[in-house]
Write a protein that holds these residues in place. Structure first.
Motif, mmCIF file in Angstrom:
data_model
loop_
_atom_site.group_PDB
_atom_site.id
_atom_site.type_symbol
_atom_site.label_atom_id
_atom_site.label_comp_id
_atom_site.label_asym_id
_atom_site.label_seq_id
_atom_site.Cartn_x
_atom_site.Cartn_y
_atom_site.Cartn_z
ATOM 1 N N ARG A 281 -8.814 10.584 4.077
ATOM 2 C CA ARG A 281 -7.466 10.027 4.170
ATOM 3 C C ARG A 281 -6.736 10.562 5.390
ATOM 4 N N ALA A 282 -6.830 11.886 5.572
ATOM 5 C CA ALA A 282 -6.143 12.504 6.707
ATOM 6 C C ALA A 282 -6.749 12.021 8.021
ATOM 7 N N ALA B 139 2.591 12.892 3.651
ATOM 8 C CA ALA B 139 1.677 13.541 4.596
ATOM 9 C C ALA B 139 0.850 12.511 5.362
ATOM 10 N N LEU B 140 0.803 11.281 4.839
ATOM 11 C CA LEU B 140 0.066 10.238 5.555
ATOM 12 C C LEU B 140 1.005 9.424 6.451
ATOM 13 N N THR C 24 -7.297 3.514 3.056
ATOM 14 C CA THR C 24 -6.589 2.452 3.768
ATOM 15 C C THR C 24 -5.134 2.838 4.012
ATOM 16 N N VAL C 25 -4.513 3.486 3.019
ATOM 17 C CA VAL C 25 -3.133 3.938 3.205
ATOM 18 C C VAL C 25 -3.040 4.795 4.460
ATOM 19 N N GLY C 26 -3.998 5.699 4.614
ATOM 20 C CA GLY C 26 -4.004 6.533 5.817
ATOM 21 C C GLY C 26 -4.224 5.704 7.071
ATOM 22 N N ARG D 17 -3.273 16.320 7.586
ATOM 23 C CA ARG D 17 -3.531 17.514 6.798
ATOM 24 C C ARG D 17 -4.133 17.149 5.440
ATOM 25 N N THR E 70 -5.655 8.614 9.432
ATOM 26 C CA THR E 70 -4.371 8.462 10.116
ATOM 27 C C THR E 70 -4.527 8.620 11.627
ATOM 28 N N PRO F 59 -5.233 13.122 -4.769
ATOM 29 C CA PRO F 59 -5.691 11.733 -4.618
ATOM 30 C C PRO F 59 -4.696 10.779 -5.285
ATOM 31 N N ALA G 176 1.145 4.158 -2.875
ATOM 32 C CA ALA G 176 0.886 5.552 -2.510
ATOM 33 C C ALA G 176 2.049 6.433 -2.952
ATOM 34 N N ILE H 21 4.132 8.275 5.703
ATOM 35 C CA ILE H 21 5.008 7.279 5.082
ATOM 36 C C ILE H 21 6.418 7.842 4.942
ATOM 37 N N TYR I 296 0.834 -1.205 0.000
ATOM 38 C CA TYR I 296 0.000 0.000 0.000
ATOM 39 C C TYR I 296 0.866 1.251 0.000
ATOM 40 N N TYR I 297 1.918 1.212 0.807
ATOM 41 C CA TYR I 297 2.789 2.382 0.894
ATOM 42 C C TYR I 297 3.512 2.625 -0.434
#
Ligand SMILES: Nc1ncnc2c1ncn2[C@@H]1O[C@H](COP(=O)(O)OP(=O)(O)OP(=O)(O)O)[C@@H](O)[C@H]1O
Ligand SMILES: [Mg+2]
Lengths: 289, 333, 240
Positions: C149-150, B207-208, C100-102, C82, C153, C89, B197, B210, B193-194
């Motif tokens: 997404r933010a 920003a998430l 899901t990544v978040g 943030r 996290t 996206p 991304a 990673i 996933y990372y």
């Protein structure tokens, strides 16, 4: 070894480097304006060299006379390539552009292999072994002529970009793409013109390079890399940088050939490329970002 | 509609089992020529899968992947020749060396914030640098290369990986399946996933939370280690290796054709692409042979054309569309 | 103690001071509005707090912990979520995978993260789009995806950069309701940059006004909109 050996090698390196610089100038112009990284640059060079060899064989003329016709022919090819094939890729991700040009390179290399076979071809001019003597210094005639021709073509290109209305419009495009669109410049045509100018440099350089060495179909990737080395060392997009870096690379390869083994000389270029990429990606002469 | 959706995984599994069954049986029906083509196809399928980890997943364009393949070949061959170390011990060592090389190049590049075309050029430069370097090391055979002792026909020695095409066919098949499994696991884990991304948008990924640097280096190391194994196996298959063939830029390009044509970032794409390209290329060669033409460069020219057409008209490669067509869903990974 | 403390934050771009010594605090559990005319330095402020760029001077403290000069990923791990004003996206991933990544920030387990992501999507009324590629979303949907997404996290502080721009009034009211619920039920602290005054007035307990990189007013919503300096800068500059 005495100093005059080194001096001769350095002079030879400078002269060869100017021709390299002209070839790299083409890459630099294309990147600086169109923002396309021409991964088929060396392959185009190889094609130009074959055309020069063929032309000389057919008409029995000095390749330097073929410089302008070849530049014109390569201009047309570059113009067509950009406007038909590359332009639709301007909005695609970078790697799609690279791969497109890698594919073009493969087609050129193997097309040449099919047409001309794997053997090296070259041209013989009657002054091939002559040189001018200045005291202990020997300057090869072919190298000197080629270098002067390279300088002339480069100067013409500088003039075109600085002085002509089209050249100025192209520079406006490079500085501000959106702005250029807004004021109604025909960006597609200007980009194609620029790409054409870049490949015209390659055409002219090809005519000169056949004086300095033979051509084989597999030469392309090495010249592509050489052009990248020069352009990155000089600063991507900088025209003067390309010429200066061409000379730098020409000299360092010549010296490496003398001090190490000749076959190791491109290691110096690649080593330099790695160091520049890591420590000064804007190029030795480029402004820091 | 619902039943169709729930049928998808089953259909996919059935397809995979069918393909695997065919591939397992192939060496017993194929003649020597076809077998050699299949070995080639599997080789490119496997090594394409390795490259795909780096570019298709993590979005880092390496145009010098031959470096890792070549290191794998040279390290395992040298260990065999000079230290008497068989491939079962040599291959992991070679993979570790390649992984380290990938990590170091990744470390340098990503620490200094080198991306895009600069990264691609850096990878080419390292590969070319190594190629010329190896040409000047006599202990490694110089430009002439290294030769492994050729075994007589019919000899089969799994411990030293000495044997005929059939042995290598199964070794490569096992590797391809293992790589497919590994990539599937990676792709569906947090790492995967990372990577995706990061490929899509590094800034948003960061920003998430990673760590871009860490995951990029990880991709480089894993991809390099995988590629290395292909080089080792090829060295023992061909029994000879030269710096030009091992590290040359033509090699680096060959590696990436399969995934690009098959479908970048997908799991089946690299395999499909390798089989399609190798198959078509060999068919073309055979056709020319039959008509009495020996045209060196014809297959490569053809690959160039296919690459150009796929990039222009099928930017995602063959697999996504084909998968939809076969009713395997449009997000088949 | 305040959750976020910003002191003397300064950043110049080629001589232009985008943020010039801004100092403010955001209390834990509060919703604070950061407003100002175009080019006031709001996004730059966010970038400085969230680690996208480094400040020339000044400090940022989150929950008593200095996070000045943190990289963006470390800032996120410290508890800052943030959104981007220009949405980012992951277009080739599904909406669910984007979120899901978040959500993988809080757990290593993908299945758990997917469940968490679905909940966040539901909250933002995006659950019916979960299987679509993010590239197929409309702009308002993309804005909501940014938020999702933010949010996934699990931040202590959520920075929202103009997430209501381009939304219809009913959609704005929906968003406002979402943030209000989140704030009330989970105690999430929100710092919100917004030109849509309807949203700011409805949400923010405190408003900070930025102009030319400086804070020119700070206080309750009613107080700030009557502040002469604020009226001056909005009327003097181009009103949004
Ligand atoms: N990366 C950058 N490089 C150069 N200048 C920048 C950069 N980012 C912002 N600026 C400049 O800094 C100033 C503040 O910009 P910022 O984006 O922070 O404003 P803003 O308050 O978010 O405006 P808006 O309401 O339009 O989003 C502007 O003059 C802008 O041009
Ligand atoms: Mg802004």
């Amino acid at each position: 070894m005495s100093w005059d050996v080194y001096a001769n090698v350095v002079i030879g390196g400078i002269l060869t480097g100017l021709v390299y610089g002209l070839m790299a100038l083409g890459l630099s112009v294309i990147f600086g304006v169109v923002r396309v990284v021409n991964f088929a640059h060396g392959e185009m060079m190889m094609v130009a060299m074959y055309l020069a060899v063929l032309g000389c064989g057919t008409w029995g003329v000095d390749p330097l006379w073929l410089m302008l016709p070849l530049a014109a022919l390569m201009f047309v090819l570059g113009y067509a390539l950009q406007s038909l094939l590359v332009h639709p890729f301007m909005t695609r991700p970078d790697h799609a552009q690279f791969m497109l040009l890698v594919a073009v390179g493969m087609i050129l290399t193997n097309g040449a292999l099919i047409l001309f076979g794997p053997d090296a071809r070259g041209v013989q001019v009657d002054y091939a072994l002559d040189s001018f003597e200045f005291g202990p210094l020997l300057i090869d005639k072919v190298r000197l002529y080629a270098a002067l021709a390279a300088l002339a073509v480069a100067a013409a290109l500088f003039g075109f970009f600085r002085l002509s209305a089209t050249g100025k419009a192209i520079r406006a495009c490079a500085d501000n793409y959106r702005g250029a669109l807004v004021v109604g410049l025909d960006v597609r045509r200007l980009f194609a013109l620029t790409f054409g100018c870049g490949t015209a440099c390659v055409g002219a350089a090809g005519a000169m390079l056949v004086l300095l060495g033979d051509v084989t179909p597999s030469l392309g990737p090495a010249y592509t890399l050489l052009a990248f080395v020069i352009v990155i060392v000089g600063g991507l997009g900088s025209m003067a940088g390309a010429l200066v870096a061409g000379v730098l690379i020409g000299v360092s390869e010549a010296l490496a050939g003398l001090i190490l083994v000749p076959s190791m000389k491109s290691m110096v270029s690649f080593g330099l490329l790695i160091l520049v990429l890591l420590f000064r990606p804007q190029g030795l002469l480029g402004r820091s970002a | 509609m619902n039943s169709l959706v729930s049928a998808l995984p089953g259909r996919r599994r059935a397809g995979l089992i069918l393909a695997l069954g065919l591939l397992l049986a192939a060496p017993w029906v194929a003649g020597p020529y076809l077998l050699s083509v299949l070995v080639l196809a599997l080789y490119y399928a496997y090594v394409g899968q390795a490259w795909n980890v780096m570019m298709g997943f993590a979005g880092q364009l390496s145009l010098g992947h031959a470096l890792y393949v070549g290191l794998g070949a040279y390290v395992s061959a040298t260990l065999y020749l000079h230290a008497g170390l068989g491939p079962w011990a040599g291959v992991p060592i070679a993979a570790a060396v390649s992984a380290a090389a990938g990590a170091v190049i990744g470390f340098l590049a990503f620490r200094f914030g080198i991306g895009g075309v600069y990264f691609a050029l850096l990878t080419i430069a390292f590969a070319e640098f190594t190629r010329i370097g190896f040409e000047h090391v006599d202990w490694l055979g110089g430009a002439g290369g290294l030769f492994l002792p050729v075994v007589e026909r019919g000899h089969l020695d799994i411990v030293d990986l000495r044997g005929g095409p059939r042995l290598f066919y199964y070794v490569l098949l096992a590797l391809t399946v293992a790589a497919l499994w590994l990539c599937h696991r990676l792709r569906t884990s947090r790492i995967g996933y990372y990577w995706l991304a990061i490929r899509e948008d590094p800034e948003a990924a960061q920003a998430l939370g990673i760590d871009l640097f860490r995951y990029r280096v990880l991709a480089a190391a894993i991809s390099a280690a995988m590629a290395s194994v292909a080089g080792s196996v090829a060295a023992f298959y061909y029994n000879s290796l030269t710096p030009a063939d091992s590290f040359g830029s033509a090699k680096s390009i060959e590696i990436i054709l399969g995934p690009l044509v098959g479908g970048l970032g997908t799991l089946i794409g690299p395999i499909l692409g390798a089989f399609v390209l190798t198959g078509l290329g060999e068919a073309l060669r055979a056709l020319l042979d039959v008509t009495g033409h020996q045209v060196p460069g014809a297959t490569q020219l053809f690959y160039g054309l296919v690459l150009l057409l796929v990039i222009k008209y099928l930017p995602g490669g063959i697999w996504p569309g084909l998968a939809r067509h076969l009713g395997l869903g449009n997000r088949v990974g | 103690m305040a959750l976020l403390e910003v002191a003397g934050l300064t950043k110049s771009f080629r001589g232009l001071k985008a943020v010039a010594g801004a100092s403010f605090t955001v209390e834990a559990g509060a919703i604070v509005g950061l407003i100002g005319p175009n080019g006031a330095g709001k996004t730059t402020c966010f970038n400085l707090i969230a680690g996208a760029i480094r400040p020339d001077a000044g400090t940022v403290t989150l929950d008593g912990r200095p996070i000045t000069g943190f990289s963006a990923d470390r800032a996120c791990r410290a508890g800052i979520g943030r959104t981007f004003q220009v949405v980012k996206p992951f277009v080739q991933l599904s909406v669910l995978d984007n979120v899901t990544v978040g959500a993988l920030r809080a757990t290593r387990d993908v299945a758990t993260a997917q469940r968490a992501a679905r909940q966040v999507l539901e909250l933002l009324h995006l659950d019916h789009k979960a299987g679509q590629l993010a590239g197929t979303l409309t702009l308002p949907e993309r804005k909501r995806l940014e938020v999702a997404r933010a949010l996934a996290t699990g931040p202590k502080l959520l920075l929202l950069d103009e997430v209501m721009a381009g939304l219809r009034p009913t959609e704005i009211d929906e968003m406002v309701a979402v943030f209000r619920t989140l704030n009330r039920e989970t105690g999430l602290t929100i710092l919100l940059v917004e030109h849509v005054m309807r949203a700011v007035m409805a949400l923010a307990g405190k408003i900070i006004v930025l102009h030319h990189g400086r804070i020119i007013a700070e206080g309750g919503p009613d107080q700030v909109v009557r502040d002469p300096a604020v009226l001056e800068c909005y009327l003097g500059g181009a009103p949004a």
